[in-house]
Motif scaffolding. Structure first.
Motif, PDB file in Angstrom:
ATOM      1  N   ALA A   1       0.846  -1.191   0.000  1.00 35.67           N
ATOM      2  CA  ALA A   1       0.000   0.000   0.000  1.00 35.67           C
ATOM      3  C   ALA A   1       0.880   1.240   0.000  1.00 35.67           C
ATOM      4  CB  ALA A   1      -0.909   0.028   1.236  1.00 35.67           C
ATOM      5  N   MET A   2       0.226   2.381  -0.195  1.00 36.75           N
ATOM      6  CA  MET A   2       0.877   3.658   0.065  1.00 36.75           C
ATOM      7  C   MET A   2       0.644   3.964   1.536  1.00 36.75           C
ATOM      8  SD  MET A   2       2.609   6.094  -1.388  1.00 36.75           S
ATOM      9  CE  MET A   2       2.184   6.201  -3.135  1.00 36.75           C
ATOM     10  N   TYR A   3       1.701   4.263   2.241  1.00 33.58           N
ATOM     11  CA  TYR A   3       1.610   4.537   3.675  1.00 33.58           C
ATOM     12  C   TYR A   3       1.770   6.031   3.925  1.00 33.58           C
ATOM     13  CZ  TYR A   3       1.647  -0.391   4.891  1.00 33.58           C
ATOM     14  OH  TYR A   3       1.313  -1.718   5.043  1.00 33.58           O
ATOM     15  N   TYR A   4       0.886   6.560   4.749  1.00 35.82           N
ATOM     16  CA  TYR A   4       0.878   7.977   5.068  1.00 35.82           C
ATOM     17  C   TYR A   4       1.027   8.174   6.575  1.00 35.82           C
ATOM     18  CZ  TYR A   4      -1.322   8.414   0.456  1.00 35.82           C
ATOM     19  OH  TYR A   4      -1.609   8.347  -0.882  1.00 35.82           O
ATOM     20  N   CYS A   5       1.783   9.181   6.963  1.00 29.91           N
ATOM     21  CA  CYS A   5       1.798   9.559   8.361  1.00 29.91           C
ATOM     22  C   CYS A   5       0.923  10.803   8.546  1.00 29.91           C
ATOM     23  CB  CYS A   5       3.206   9.808   8.866  1.00 29.91           C
ATOM     24  SG  CYS A   5       4.127  11.155   8.089  1.00 29.91           S
ATOM     25  N   ALA A   6       0.423  10.956   9.744  1.00 31.23           N
ATOM     26  CA  ALA A   6      -0.456  12.071  10.067  1.00 31.23           C
ATOM     27  C   ALA A   6      -0.228  12.496  11.507  1.00 31.23           C
ATOM     28  CB  ALA A   6      -1.913  11.679   9.863  1.00 31.23           C
ATOM     29  N   ALA A   7      -0.512  13.762  11.786  1.00 32.60           N
ATOM     30  CA  ALA A   7      -0.355  14.271  13.141  1.00 32.60           C
ATOM     31  C   ALA A   7      -1.342  15.401  13.369  1.00 32.60           C
ATOM     32  CB  ALA A   7       1.069  14.771  13.369  1.00 32.60           C
ATOM     33  N   ASP A   8      -1.794  15.501  14.598  1.00 30.14           N
ATOM     34  CA  ASP A   8      -2.655  16.616  14.995  1.00 30.14           C
ATOM     35  C   ASP A   8      -2.881  16.518  16.499  1.00 30.14           C
ATOM     36  OD1 ASP A   8      -5.027  18.228  12.848  1.00 30.14           O
ATOM     37  OD2 ASP A   8      -4.411  18.848  14.870  1.00 30.14           O
ATOM     38  N   LEU A   9      -3.640  17.464  17.030  1.00 27.24           N
ATOM     39  CA  LEU A   9      -3.911  17.444  18.464  1.00 27.24           C
ATOM     40  C   LEU A   9      -4.713  16.211  18.873  1.00 27.24           C
ATOM     41  CD1 LEU A   9      -4.836  21.030  19.730  1.00 27.24           C
ATOM     42  CD2 LEU A   9      -3.043  19.499  20.594  1.00 27.24           C
ATOM     43  N   TYR A  10      -5.702  15.868  18.051  1.00 30.52           N
ATOM     44  CA  TYR A  10      -6.620  14.790  18.424  1.00 30.52           C
ATOM     45  C   TYR A  10      -6.600  13.676  17.401  1.00 30.52           C
ATOM     46  CZ  TYR A  10      -8.237  18.562  21.392  1.00 30.52           C
ATOM     47  OH  TYR A  10      -8.294  19.587  22.298  1.00 30.52           O
ATOM     48  N   CYS A  11      -6.718  12.453  17.877  1.00 26.78           N
ATOM     49  CA  CYS A  11      -6.639  11.295  17.007  1.00 26.78           C
ATOM     50  C   CYS A  11      -7.830  11.155  16.070  1.00 26.78           C
ATOM     51  CB  CYS A  11      -6.513  10.017  17.837  1.00 26.78           C
ATOM     52  SG  CYS A  11      -4.973   9.899  18.763  1.00 26.78           S
ATOM     53  N   ASP A  12      -8.929  11.806  16.373  1.00 31.07           N
ATOM     54  CA  ASP A  12     -10.104  11.672  15.518  1.00 31.07           C
ATOM     55  C   ASP A  12     -10.232  12.826  14.531  1.00 31.07           C
ATOM     56  OD1 ASP A  12     -12.653  12.834  17.905  1.00 31.07           O
ATOM     57  OD2 ASP A  12     -10.719  13.645  17.298  1.00 31.07           O
ATOM     58  N   ASP A  13      -9.170  13.629  14.420  1.00 30.80           N
ATOM     59  CA  ASP A  13      -9.264  14.785  13.523  1.00 30.80           C
ATOM     60  C   ASP A  13      -7.873  15.150  13.023  1.00 30.80           C
ATOM     61  OD1 ASP A  13     -10.223  18.283  13.788  1.00 30.80           O
ATOM     62  OD2 ASP A  13     -10.284  16.894  12.098  1.00 30.80           O
ATOM     63  N   PHE A  14      -7.336  14.313  12.124  1.00 29.41           N
ATOM     64  CA  PHE A  14      -6.007  14.592  11.569  1.00 29.41           C
ATOM     65  C   PHE A  14      -6.129  15.583  10.415  1.00 29.41           C
ATOM     66  CE2 PHE A  14      -3.230  11.893  13.819  1.00 29.41           C
ATOM     67  CZ  PHE A  14      -3.893  10.706  14.107  1.00 29.41           C
ATOM     68  N   ASN A  15      -5.451  16.688  10.549  1.00 28.47           N
ATOM     69  CA  ASN A  15      -5.442  17.685   9.486  1.00 28.47           C
ATOM     70  C   ASN A  15      -4.085  17.801   8.788  1.00 28.47           C
ATOM     71  OD1 ASN A  15      -8.156  19.043   9.575  1.00 28.47           O
ATOM     72  ND2 ASN A  15      -7.560  19.226  11.717  1.00 28.47           N
ATOM     73  N   TYR A  16      -3.083  17.170   9.338  1.00 27.33           N
ATOM     74  CA  TYR A  16      -1.742  17.274   8.777  1.00 27.33           C
ATOM     75  C   TYR A  16      -1.278  15.893   8.311  1.00 27.33           C
ATOM     76  CZ  TYR A  16      -2.154  21.567  11.431  1.00 27.33           C
ATOM     77  OH  TYR A  16      -2.606  22.752  11.949  1.00 27.33           O
ATOM     78  N   TRP A  17      -0.929  15.825   7.018  1.00 26.23           N
ATOM     79  CA  TRP A  17      -0.593  14.550   6.393  1.00 26.23           C
ATOM     80  C   TRP A  17       0.684  14.661   5.586  1.00 26.23           C
ATOM     81  CZ3 TRP A  17      -3.709  10.170   6.906  1.00 26.23           C
ATOM     82  CH2 TRP A  17      -4.945  10.374   7.500  1.00 26.23           C
ATOM     83  N   GLY A  18       1.404  13.544   5.520  1.00 24.84           N
ATOM     84  CA  GLY A  18       2.526  13.466   4.623  1.00 24.84           C
ATOM     85  C   GLY A  18       2.081  13.103   3.224  1.00 24.84           C
TER      86      GLY A  18
END
Length: 115
Positions: free
Chosen positions: A89-106
Motif C-alpha cells: 500500500a501507500m503509507y501515510y503519516c499524520a499528526a494533529d492534536l486529536y486522534c479523531d481529527d487529523f489535518n496534517y498529512w505526509g
C-alpha cells in the motif's frame, strides 16, 4: 506544518521495513501521531496511532507492526515485521492534536511486499 515520510520500498514476504515521519512546523505541546495506508480503489485505513503513551493498532497488523516516537521531537516511526503481500500500500503519516481529527498529512511512501 509539514510531514515527510521515508523508509518505504520493496521487500519479500516475511521481511521488515521501518518507516519514519519527520514533522516540522508543529507548535502544539502534544500530538496524536498516526500511520495510515491506502491501496487503489479502497478507502484509507488506520494502521497505528500513538497518543501520549497509548497505542492503537489495526487488527491486521497487531503483533507485527509497532509505532514509536523519538524522544526529542515530533519524529515517529512504524516498524513493520513479518510483512505479507496484503501490506502492500501507500503509507501515510499524520499528526494533529486529536486522534479523531487529523489535518496534517505526509505525501506518502510506497511499500510493496512480494510473495
Amino acid at each position: 506544518v509539514q510531514l515527510m515520510e521515508s523508509g518505504g520500498g520493496s521487500v519479500q514476504a516475511g521481511g521488515s521495513l521501518r518507516l519514519s515521519c519527520v514533522v516540522s512546523g508543529y507548535t502544539y505541546s502534544s500530538a496524536c501521531m498516526g500511520w495510515f495506508r491506502q491501496t487503489p480503489g479502497k478507502a484509507r485505513e488506520m494502521v497505528a496511532m500513538l497518543d501520549s503513551d497509548r497505542t492503537t493498532y489495526a487488527d491486521s497488523v497487531k503483533g507485527r507492526f509497532a509505532i514509536s516516537k523519538a524522544n526529542a521531537n515530533y519524529t515517529f516511526y512504524l516498524q513493520m515485521n513479518n510483512l505479507n503481500p496484503d501490506d502492500t500500500a501507500m503509507y501515510y503519516c499524520a499528526a494533529d492534536l486529536y486522534c479523531d481529527d487529523f489535518n496534517y498529512w505526509g505525501q506518502g511512501t510506497q511499500v510493496t511486499v512480494s510473495s
